[in-house]
Design an enzyme around this catalytic site. Structure first.
Site, short mmCIF file in Angstrom:
data_model
loop_
_atom_site.label_atom_id
_atom_site.label_comp_id
_atom_site.label_asym_id
_atom_site.label_seq_id
_atom_site.Cartn_x
_atom_site.Cartn_y
_atom_site.Cartn_z
N SER A 12 8.71 27.49 48.50
CA SER A 12 9.43 28.12 49.61
C SER A 12 9.07 27.37 50.89
O SER A 12 7.98 26.78 50.99
CB SER A 12 9.02 29.59 49.73
OG SER A 12 9.46 30.14 50.96
N TYR A 64 2.14 35.60 50.59
CA TYR A 64 3.25 34.88 49.95
C TYR A 64 3.24 33.42 50.38
O TYR A 64 3.40 32.51 49.55
CB TYR A 64 4.56 35.56 50.34
CG TYR A 64 5.80 34.92 49.76
CD1 TYR A 64 6.18 35.16 48.45
CD2 TYR A 64 6.60 34.09 50.53
CE1 TYR A 64 7.32 34.59 47.90
CE2 TYR A 64 7.75 33.50 50.01
CZ TYR A 64 8.10 33.76 48.70
OH TYR A 64 9.24 33.18 48.17
#
Length: 272
Positions: A146, A159
């Protein structure tokens, strides 16, 4: 000679395949000719996906599993290789955000759950798939990272760290496995409309603000990730390894705030 995007005769394992990006990528790999192995916690959703692939002339094996559970990665990879006799592509897509909040409010459990699925499960799949691919002298691993793993992102520090760790793992395995014919790359999507990002879009005003920070002026669709995944999975990228391919509509290329993008249509600004 143009290298082929075809995956005919190859076998591809996709984790987290039941919905979102994983589902779209699985459909894309199947359309390119791959025999697909689909794994996720939702057997019902996987069965529906497998039926759709079969309806389009493809072949799919469903392996319902919690990939983060102890021993699950090894069993899934072993079953995939036994079913097809080989394993050519692995897409490590399974991931989640256990909770969102400031760093000081995230709990040890939030960190454990997020890193457990996003990073440790990916590492275990690689640990199981690596020997299979190295033994056959070929393979492509695509890890779903990501842009959060390359930038500081408030409210989702756990995350972001898990995705940064995935990127580091990707580059390390790429250097270790390249001589054995196995490539390892990562995709780094930006804001893509999925169940995972739905809660952020539901916060009043936040979705519009995030869209205005993307030069493309929209969130990505899951299908926007399919082509890049196919590129990294196929021989079209046969000399690409250790790379992080960003798919974010220009988000990470842009250093300013949303207001500057709003000024672009107005043209040159006089500052003197």
């Amino acid at each position: 000679m143009v290298n082929s995007f075809s995956l005919a005769g190859r076998v591809a394992l996709v984790t987290g395949a039941s919905r979102g990006i994983g589902r779209a990528v699985a459909l894309g790999l199947a359309a390119a000719g791959a025999r697909t192995v689909l794994t996720a916690r939702s057997g019902k959703d996987l069965a529906s996906l497998a039926a759709e692939i079969a309806g389009r002339g493809g072949e799919a094996l469903v392996l319902e599993a919690d990939i983060a559970a102890e021993g699950a990665a090894g069993r899934v990879v072993a079953d995939a290789a036994a079913w097809a006799g080989r394993l050519d592509v692995v897409v490590n897509n399974a991931g989640a955000i256990a909770a969102a909040g400031p760093f000081l409010e995230l709990t040890r459990e939030d960190w454990r759950d997020t890193l457990g699925l996003n990073f440790h499960a990916t590492a275990e799949v690689c640990r199981a798939a690596g020997p299979v691919m190295l033994a056959q002298g070929s393979g492509s691993v695509v890890n779903m990272a990501s842009v959060a793993g390359t930038n500081g992102v408030p409210m989702i520090s756990h995350y972001a760290v898990s995705k940064a760790a995935m990127i580091s793992l990707t580059r390390t395995l790429a250097t270790e496995w390249a001589a054995g014919g196995v490539r390892v790359n990562a995709l780094a999507p930006g804001w893509v409309t999925t169940d995972l990002t739905g809660p952020f879009a539901a916060v009043e005003g936040l979705a519009d603000s995030l869209v205005h920070s993307v030069p493309a002026r929209r969130w990505g669709a899951v299908e926007d990730v399919t082509g890049p995944a196919l590129f990294l999975a196929s021989d079209a990228s046969r000399f690409v390894t250790g790379h992080v391919l960003v798919v974010d509509g220009g988000l990470s290329a842009y250093e300013g705030g949303p207001g500057l993008l709003d000024l672009v249509p107005a043209g040159r600004i006089g500052l003197a």
